[in-house]
Design a protein around this motif. Structure first.
Motif, PDB file in Angstrom:
ATOM      1  N   PHE A  27      78.536  38.503 -35.196  1.00 13.17           N
ATOM      2  CA  PHE A  27      78.874  39.216 -33.968  1.00 13.17           C
ATOM      3  C   PHE A  27      78.560  40.711 -34.075  1.00 13.17           C
ATOM      4  N   VAL A  28      78.222  41.190 -35.268  1.00 16.12           N
ATOM      5  CA  VAL A  28      78.143  42.644 -35.489  1.00 16.12           C
ATOM      6  C   VAL A  28      76.961  43.285 -34.771  1.00 16.12           C
ATOM      7  N   THR A  29      75.959  42.486 -34.384  1.00 19.65           N
ATOM      8  CA  THR A  29      74.822  43.052 -33.673  1.00 19.65           C
ATOM      9  C   THR A  29      75.015  43.037 -32.158  1.00 19.65           C
ATOM     10  N   SER A  30      76.120  42.459 -31.697  1.00 23.87           N
ATOM     11  CA  SER A  30      76.398  42.383 -30.263  1.00 23.87           C
ATOM     12  C   SER A  30      77.341  43.507 -29.849  1.00 23.87           C
ATOM     13  N   ILE A  31      77.157  44.014 -28.622  1.00 23.74           N
ATOM     14  CA  ILE A  31      78.071  45.044 -28.111  1.00 23.74           C
ATOM     15  C   ILE A  31      78.997  44.450 -27.057  1.00 23.74           C
ATOM     16  N   ASP A  32      79.152  43.139 -27.073  1.00 21.55           N
ATOM     17  CA  ASP A  32      80.028  42.457 -26.120  1.00 21.55           C
ATOM     18  C   ASP A  32      81.472  42.913 -26.313  1.00 21.55           C
ATOM     19  N   ASN A  33      82.154  43.205 -25.203  1.00 19.27           N
ATOM     20  CA  ASN A  33      83.534  43.695 -25.262  1.00 19.27           C
ATOM     21  C   ASN A  33      84.467  42.842 -24.403  1.00 19.27           C
ATOM     22  N   THR A  34      84.072  41.596 -24.144  1.00 20.01           N
ATOM     23  CA  THR A  34      84.857  40.761 -23.238  1.00 20.01           C
ATOM     24  C   THR A  34      86.178  40.316 -23.851  1.00 20.01           C
ATOM     25  N   LYS A  35      86.248  40.226 -25.167  1.00 22.78           N
ATOM     26  CA  LYS A  35      87.525  39.918 -25.806  1.00 22.78           C
ATOM     27  C   LYS A  35      88.341  41.196 -25.876  1.00 22.78           C
ATOM     28  N   ARG A  36      89.344  41.295 -25.019  1.00 31.65           N
ATOM     29  CA  ARG A  36      90.139  42.518 -24.989  1.00 31.65           C
ATOM     30  C   ARG A  36      91.584  42.189 -24.655  1.00 31.65           C
ATOM     31  N   HIS A  37      92.456  43.113 -24.971  1.00 25.82           N
ATOM     32  CA  HIS A  37      93.889  42.903 -24.778  1.00 25.82           C
ATOM     33  C   HIS A  37      94.453  44.068 -23.979  1.00 25.82           C
ATOM     34  N   ILE A  38      95.229  43.756 -22.941  1.00 25.90           N
ATOM     35  CA  ILE A  38      95.770  44.760 -22.031  1.00 25.90           C
ATOM     36  C   ILE A  38      97.242  44.974 -22.352  1.00 25.90           C
ATOM     37  N   MET A  39      97.630  46.226 -22.567  1.00 23.16           N
ATOM     38  CA  MET A  39      98.997  46.550 -22.968  1.00 23.16           C
ATOM     39  C   MET A  39      99.564  47.646 -22.061  1.00 23.16           C
ATOM     40  N   PRO A  40     100.217  47.278 -20.950  1.00 22.52           N
ATOM     41  CA  PRO A  40     100.819  48.293 -20.087  1.00 22.52           C
ATOM     42  C   PRO A  40     102.128  48.814 -20.651  1.00 22.52           C
ATOM     43  N   ASN A  41     102.441  50.070 -20.330  1.00 24.31           N
ATOM     44  CA  ASN A  41     103.742  50.638 -20.636  1.00 24.31           C
ATOM     45  C   ASN A  41     104.703  50.164 -19.552  1.00 24.31           C
ATOM     46  N   GLY A  42     105.865  49.683 -19.948  1.00 22.00           N
ATOM     47  CA  GLY A  42     106.795  49.098 -18.987  1.00 22.00           C
ATOM     48  C   GLY A  42     107.403  50.068 -18.003  1.00 22.00           C
ATOM     49  N   GLU A  43     107.332  51.376 -18.256  1.00 22.63           N
ATOM     50  CA  GLU A  43     107.960  52.363 -17.381  1.00 22.63           C
ATOM     51  C   GLU A  43     107.043  52.729 -16.222  1.00 22.63           C
ATOM     52  N   ASN A  44     107.637  52.986 -15.051  1.00 26.26           N
ATOM     53  CA  ASN A  44     106.884  53.437 -13.884  1.00 26.26           C
ATOM     54  C   ASN A  44     107.129  54.917 -13.639  1.00 26.26           C
ATOM     55  N   VAL A  45     106.137  55.602 -13.081  1.00 30.32           N
ATOM     56  CA  VAL A  45     106.349  56.987 -12.660  1.00 30.32           C
ATOM     57  C   VAL A  45     107.241  56.949 -11.425  1.00 30.32           C
ATOM     58  N   THR A  46     108.024  57.998 -11.236  1.00 30.94           N
ATOM     59  CA  THR A  46     109.021  57.999 -10.161  1.00 30.94           C
ATOM     60  C   THR A  46     108.601  58.806  -8.952  1.00 30.94           C
ATOM     61  N   SER A  47     107.587  59.659  -9.102  1.00 29.91           N
ATOM     62  CA  SER A  47     107.165  60.475  -7.963  1.00 29.91           C
ATOM     63  C   SER A  47     105.647  60.625  -7.965  1.00 29.91           C
ATOM     64  N   LEU A  48     105.089  60.858  -6.779  1.00 24.90           N
ATOM     65  CA  LEU A  48     103.653  61.072  -6.616  1.00 24.90           C
ATOM     66  C   LEU A  48     102.852  59.961  -7.287  1.00 24.90           C
ATOM     67  N   ALA A  49     103.263  58.717  -7.066  1.00 22.53           N
ATOM     68  CA  ALA A  49     102.659  57.599  -7.787  1.00 22.53           C
ATOM     69  C   ALA A  49     101.167  57.473  -7.513  1.00 22.53           C
ATOM     70  N   ALA A  50     100.775  57.564  -6.233  1.00 18.17           N
ATOM     71  CA  ALA A  50      99.355  57.415  -5.908  1.00 18.17           C
ATOM     72  C   ALA A  50      98.535  58.548  -6.516  1.00 18.17           C
ATOM     73  N   THR A  51      99.080  59.760  -6.439  1.00 16.54           N
ATOM     74  CA  THR A  51      98.382  60.902  -7.031  1.00 16.54           C
ATOM     75  C   THR A  51      98.302  60.759  -8.542  1.00 16.54           C
ATOM     76  N   PHE A  52      99.352  60.218  -9.139  1.00 17.77           N
ATOM     77  CA  PHE A  52      99.355  60.018 -10.586  1.00 17.77           C
ATOM     78  C   PHE A  52      98.258  59.045 -10.999  1.00 17.77           C
ATOM     79  N   ASP A  53      98.128  57.934 -10.288  1.00 17.67           N
ATOM     80  CA  ASP A  53      97.077  56.960 -10.600  1.00 17.67           C
ATOM     81  C   ASP A  53      95.694  57.599 -10.492  1.00 17.67           C
TER      82      ASP A  53
END
Length: 462
Positions: free
Chosen positions: A130-156
């Protein structure tokens, strides 16, 4: 009596196992149970040899990156390891990779294909090359459980801008393919931090494409989250409200303007230049641009529109530029230029024209962009002789570049933008005929879930 002995025996096996894994906090591991090796096999022997050499190779590399292939087919062990780009202690990198090799063989016992991630390094080994391939499809998503409390859309939106910036830095960092950054936000959330990294063997374009692929899913998985990370073998990123890296950030972005909705449909200011929102731009001197363009000579003029003229220039360091010079007294031109500054300054994509800076001196309003040697698509497409050189392969690449640029502004960037004046003269081409979409003066900014809007006049080009 038998139960007591069995209990003690199990404890002897399990406690040392847990103690060993505690030496490195595993973020995620992936075990391929479909391919296994046996004790004392050739594959295990090769894996043992790899365990003795790969940590040293990783720590001795200037980029803290190593690949390996140990043994003969079909028992070859292929491996890749990478330490985080801010690691300054080479021996710490080697220790992390050594722990990864040991823990991988324990948490995925006798598996021939294992991937394991820590905060400061990660590793994969496999019997498949696999070392000659640049495939990155195997990935793991780790969100932080806390939400921002203000200006959420602007924060994103701010997180999206920051991730795009550190991704660009990582892609252009020719040694480690690593970038870090901080962005000011507001009183309740003073700063946002981020890092991005690719494996150092990737070309800049491949690195940027890899990071774009995982940054574009940020809104889906991390909307309003205080932090999150995506782990991938070839590229990864992370953002938090605290520095997830050591040392000073390599980039520092100003606070985003809030509530900005550029408009040129008569419902926004069109004459007050000082009302341009707070965006970070390089300011160039008028005298510098006069020298660069030979005092805006006719010989340097690239074209002219309702807003004014565009001139080719060359800075003292040899960098070629295109200078858009707004016609004095053009109120509509000012409104369009303000819109373009707000949008283009916040967009970063290989298929969008790059804004270099601005000059506001002595009643001059000048915007400086990267220069495109092949000019605009219309100069080739509608020229009977030049168009003959546009074979289908070149045309397909141009179509693909336009589509990628539109995909970014429509769906993948943190600002949802409708161009409204896409035409051949606004599609610029570099020396290799790579596409750069330009002229966002008539663009409209949509809200995150908005799919339509109403205008009160006709805009664009017939």
């Amino acid at each position: 009596m038998i139960s007591h002995k069995l209990c003690c025996y199990v404890s002897i096996l399990v406690v040392p196992f847990l103690a060993q894994l505690a030496s490195g906090d595993v973020l995620w591991q992936e075990c391929d149970n479909s391919r296994n090796y046996t004790a004392n096999s050739a594959f295990q022997s090769n894996l043992k040899q790899l365990s003795s050499t790969l940590p040293t190779e990783s720590s001795s590399s200037p980029t803290l990156f190593a690949t390996a292939a140990v043994g003969a087919i079909p028992d070859t062990v292929y491996a890749l390891s990478l330490c985080r780009g801010d690691t300054t202690n080479a021996s710490a990198c080697g220790d992390c990779v050594a722990n990864a090799l040991r823990d991988a063989q324990q948490v995925c016992s006798y598996n021939m294909d294992v991937t394991i991630y820590y905060d400061t390094c990660y590793l994969r080994f496999s019997n498949q090359n696999f070392v000659t391939s640049i495939d990155n499809t195997k990935r793991h998503i780790m969100p932080n459980g806390e939400n921002v409390t203000s200006l959420a859309a602007t924060f994103d939106a701010a997180v999206g801008v920051l991730l795009a910036a550190v991704a660009d830095y990582a892609a252009l960092n020719s040694s480690k393919r690593f970038g870090t950054g901080v962005e000011d936000f507001d009183v309740s959330t003073p700063r946002v931090y981020a890092l991005a990294q690719c494996t150092p063997d990737m070309a800049p374009a491949d690195c940027r494409s890899c990071l774009e692929g995982i940054v574009r899913v940020m809104p889906k998985h991390f909307s309003r989250r205080q932090g999150g990370r995506i782990l991938g073998l070839r590229c990864n990123y992370r953002f938090e409200l605290y520095p997830p890296f050591s040392g000073n950030p390599l980039l520092h972005l100003p606070a985003p303007s809030s509530g900005v909705k550029p408009s040129v449909d008569g419902d926004g200011d069109s004459g007050n230049w000082e009302s341009v929102p707070n965006i970070s731009l390089s300011m160039l001197n008028l005298s510098t641009l006069e020298v660069a363009t030979e005092n805006f000579s006719e010989g340097n003029k690239l074209g002219e529109g309702g807003f004014g003229a565009v001139y080719k220039g060359s800075l003292a360091d040899g960098q070629e530029i295109a200078v858009k010079r707004l016609s004095q007294g053009s109120a509509q031109g000012i409104a369009e230029l303000k819109t373009e500054l707000v949008l283009v300054a916040k967009l970063q994509h290989k298929n969008l024209v790059r804004l270099i800076g601005v000059c506001l001196e002595e009643h001059e309003k000048l915007v400086i962009y990267e220069y495109m040697p092949k000019r605009s698509l219309d100069t080739i497409l509608f020229d009977p002789e030049r168009s003959k050189h546009l074979d289908w392969g070149k045309r397909f690449n141009i179509i693909n570049g336009i589509a990628r640029g539109l995909q970014y502004v429509h769906e993948d960037s943190q600002l949802k933008i409708i161009h409204r004046d896409l035409k051949a003269s606004n599609v610029l081409l570099d020396s290799d005929l790579n596409v750069k979409i330009s002229d966002f003066g008539l663009a409209r900014l949509f809200e995150g879930d908005q799919s339509k809007d109403v205008t009160n006049r006709v805009v664009g080009t017939l």
